[in-house]
Design a protein around this motif. Sequence first.
Motif, PDB file in Angstrom:
ATOM      1  N   THR A   1      51.645  34.482  50.170  1.00 43.67           N
ATOM      2  CA  THR A   1      50.167  35.250  50.205  1.00 43.67           C
ATOM      3  C   THR A   1      49.823  35.726  48.980  1.00 43.67           C
ATOM      4  O   THR A   1      48.488  35.624  48.919  1.00 43.67           O
ATOM      5  N   ILE A   2      50.570  36.293  48.098  1.00 44.35           N
ATOM      6  CA  ILE A   2      49.865  36.692  46.940  1.00 44.35           C
ATOM      7  C   ILE A   2      49.286  35.584  46.002  1.00 44.35           C
ATOM      8  O   ILE A   2      48.346  35.833  45.609  1.00 44.35           O
ATOM      9  N   GLU A   3      50.074  34.468  46.161  1.00 45.70           N
ATOM     10  CA  GLU A   3      49.475  33.509  45.201  1.00 45.70           C
ATOM     11  C   GLU A   3      48.178  32.944  46.059  1.00 45.70           C
ATOM     12  O   GLU A   3      47.280  32.505  45.373  1.00 45.70           O
ATOM     13  N   THR A   4      48.233  32.879  47.202  1.00 44.53           N
ATOM     14  CA  THR A   4      47.024  32.283  47.838  1.00 44.53           C
ATOM     15  C   THR A   4      45.680  33.218  47.761  1.00 44.53           C
ATOM     16  O   THR A   4      44.749  32.845  47.508  1.00 44.53           O
ATOM     17  N   MET A   5      46.180  34.451  47.812  1.00 42.23           N
ATOM     18  CA  MET A   5      44.926  35.349  47.420  1.00 42.23           C
ATOM     19  C   MET A   5      44.266  35.229  45.917  1.00 42.23           C
ATOM     20  O   MET A   5      43.159  35.246  45.730  1.00 42.23           O
ATOM     21  N   CYS A   6      45.506  35.084  45.224  1.00 44.33           N
ATOM     22  CA  CYS A   6      44.887  34.854  43.643  1.00 44.33           C
ATOM     23  C   CYS A   6      44.101  33.399  43.706  1.00 44.33           C
ATOM     24  O   CYS A   6      42.967  33.369  43.100  1.00 44.33           O
TER      25      CYS A   6
ATOM     26  N   ALA B   1      40.441  34.111  44.841  1.00 41.39           N
ATOM     27  CA  ALA B   1      39.732  34.999  43.727  1.00 41.39           C
ATOM     28  C   ALA B   1      39.478  34.077  42.530  1.00 41.39           C
ATOM     29  O   ALA B   1      38.661  34.235  41.744  1.00 41.39           O
ATOM     30  N   GLY B   2      40.102  32.644  42.512  1.00 43.58           N
ATOM     31  CA  GLY B   2      39.611  31.770  41.398  1.00 43.58           C
ATOM     32  C   GLY B   2      40.736  31.602  40.338  1.00 43.58           C
ATOM     33  O   GLY B   2      41.729  32.436  40.371  1.00 43.58           O
ATOM     34  N   PRO B   3      40.263  30.686  39.365  1.00 40.11           N
ATOM     35  CA  PRO B   3      41.106  30.352  38.470  1.00 40.11           C
ATOM     36  C   PRO B   3      41.863  31.402  37.530  1.00 40.11           C
ATOM     37  O   PRO B   3      42.945  31.378  36.888  1.00 40.11           O
ATOM     38  N   MET B   4      40.792  32.509  37.314  1.00 42.86           N
ATOM     39  CA  MET B   4      41.529  33.725  36.341  1.00 42.86           C
ATOM     40  C   MET B   4      42.407  34.304  36.891  1.00 42.86           C
ATOM     41  O   MET B   4      43.470  34.657  36.264  1.00 42.86           O
ATOM     42  N   ALA B   5      42.351  34.550  38.208  1.00 43.28           N
ATOM     43  CA  ALA B   5      43.334  35.323  39.126  1.00 43.28           C
ATOM     44  C   ALA B   5      44.596  34.607  39.238  1.00 43.28           C
ATOM     45  O   ALA B   5      45.781  35.077  39.098  1.00 43.28           O
ATOM     46  N   VAL B   6      44.637  33.303  39.331  1.00 48.70           N
ATOM     47  CA  VAL B   6      45.677  32.451  39.448  1.00 48.70           C
ATOM     48  C   VAL B   6      46.518  32.754  38.070  1.00 48.70           C
ATOM     49  O   VAL B   6      47.863  32.620  38.153  1.00 48.70           O
ATOM     50  N   LYS B   7      45.643  32.420  37.196  1.00 52.08           N
ATOM     51  CA  LYS B   7      46.207  32.656  35.727  1.00 52.08           C
ATOM     52  C   LYS B   7      47.156  34.045  35.326  1.00 52.08           C
ATOM     53  O   LYS B   7      48.126  34.075  35.093  1.00 52.08           O
ATOM     54  N   ARG B   8      46.239  34.976  35.980  1.00 57.51           N
ATOM     55  CA  ARG B   8      46.799  36.395  35.666  1.00 57.51           C
ATOM     56  C   ARG B   8      47.750  36.945  36.495  1.00 57.51           C
ATOM     57  O   ARG B   8      48.548  37.433  36.324  1.00 57.51           O
ATOM     58  N   LYS B   9      48.044  36.099  37.881  1.00 59.70           N
ATOM     59  CA  LYS B   9      49.098  36.422  38.940  1.00 59.70           C
ATOM     60  C   LYS B   9      48.562  37.713  39.583  1.00 59.70           C
ATOM     61  O   LYS B   9      49.561  38.218  40.565  1.00 59.70           O
ATOM     62  N   TRP B  10      47.615  38.241  39.351  1.00 63.72           N
ATOM     63  CA  TRP B  10      47.230  39.433  40.429  1.00 63.72           C
ATOM     64  C   TRP B  10      45.761  39.661  40.331  1.00 63.72           C
ATOM     65  O   TRP B  10      45.106  39.099  39.668  1.00 63.72           O
ATOM     66  N   LEU B  11      45.441  40.540  41.298  1.00 63.13           N
ATOM     67  CA  LEU B  11      44.004  40.439  41.526  1.00 63.13           C
ATOM     68  C   LEU B  11      43.141  41.789  40.920  1.00 63.13           C
ATOM     69  O   LEU B  11      43.827  43.012  41.056  1.00 63.13           O
ATOM     70  N   TYR B  12      41.948  41.786  40.703  1.00 60.75           N
ATOM     71  CA  TYR B  12      41.132  42.996  40.717  1.00 60.75           C
ATOM     72  C   TYR B  12      40.536  43.498  41.957  1.00 60.75           C
ATOM     73  O   TYR B  12      40.572  42.601  42.720  1.00 60.75           O
ATOM     74  N   PHE B  13      40.355  44.798  42.056  1.00 61.56           N
ATOM     75  CA  PHE B  13      39.646  45.156  43.271  1.00 61.56           C
ATOM     76  C   PHE B  13      38.538  44.526  43.616  1.00 61.56           C
ATOM     77  O   PHE B  13      37.954  44.243  44.748  1.00 61.56           O
ATOM     78  N   THR B  14      37.815  44.084  42.641  1.00 57.12           N
ATOM     79  CA  THR B  14      36.374  43.447  42.787  1.00 57.12           C
ATOM     80  C   THR B  14      36.758  42.049  43.360  1.00 57.12           C
ATOM     81  O   THR B  14      35.759  41.513  43.925  1.00 57.12           O
ATOM     82  N   ASP B  15      37.716  41.360  42.952  1.00 60.23           N
ATOM     83  CA  ASP B  15      38.056  40.117  43.587  1.00 60.23           C
ATOM     84  C   ASP B  15      38.088  40.246  45.208  1.00 60.23           C
ATOM     85  O   ASP B  15      37.610  39.485  45.981  1.00 60.23           O
TER      86      ASP B  15
END
Length: 229
Positions: free
Chosen positions: A111-116, A119-133
């Motif tokens: 679930t966490i990975e899918t949500m990243c 959000a896009g490739p930046m979030a996938v790389k970071r492995k966590w979300l910004y609230f703006t995502d």
Amino acid sequence: TANDIDPLRQKLIAGSIQVQQQIILELADLGNEGLDVLMEFLLKRRENPATWIDGKAYQVLYNSDAPQAQEFLQNNFPEGIVTLKSSCGINYNPLQQLLAKQDFQAADLMTIETMCEIAGPMAVKRKWLYFTDVESFPADDLQTINQLWIVHSEGKFGFSVQREIWSSLGKNWDNFWPKIGWKNGNNWTRYPNGFTWDLTAPRGHLPLSNQLRGVRVIASLFAHPAWTK
Ligand code: UYC
């Protein structure tokens, strides 16, 4: 025999949710005849949105090694019982399968990975979300993820369940954390082993969201229009 099964079939259709849950468990122990009743039940209810009772019946068939159960699912519910809508081309069948297996820990990670991924490739790389995502997540995808969790957890897990608990506590985070088992006194629950990865967990315990960087992500998730429209 048919005489023994018929009363169960009737109760499965007409009983309260608690009775239905009990009957599904009984049918699961009755071999092929029991499985037949569960198949018939799922087919009869397929026009309506799936509930966690459908989830229970589906899980019995999914986790059965009877060939006719596997064939039935392949022919009638190849992607499970929740409509896997996505506005960004994500295939939710792998998440569906982990939840049908009741592998809540792997499902949480996915679930966490899918949500990243949403959000896009930046979030996938970071492995966590910004609230703006989260603010710009498609409602379709959030609803699909949420429905999968609800339907496969006896209605216990899912973002909308968490949101409802948080709302009922006057949106007070300090009261919310212990309520869902994320904090005990002054101590945050430790990831991953402090968490409860089965249905004995408190309501709203899963899916997790890391609070290390503050509440803005989960606050933005709870504020999303997906839950009110
Ligand atoms: N962790 O404590 N968590 C991680 C939770 C916090 C921490 C992942 C949830 C508190 C560190 C998930 C709670 C905190 C790491 C969660 C919780 C903290 C980590 C993996 C209860 C310290 C990274 C995915 C609120 C006081 C390295 C991810 C490690 C990971 C979830 C520490 C899902 C619900 C405030 C240092 N924690 N996290 O996002 O140790 O990293 O694994 O929330």
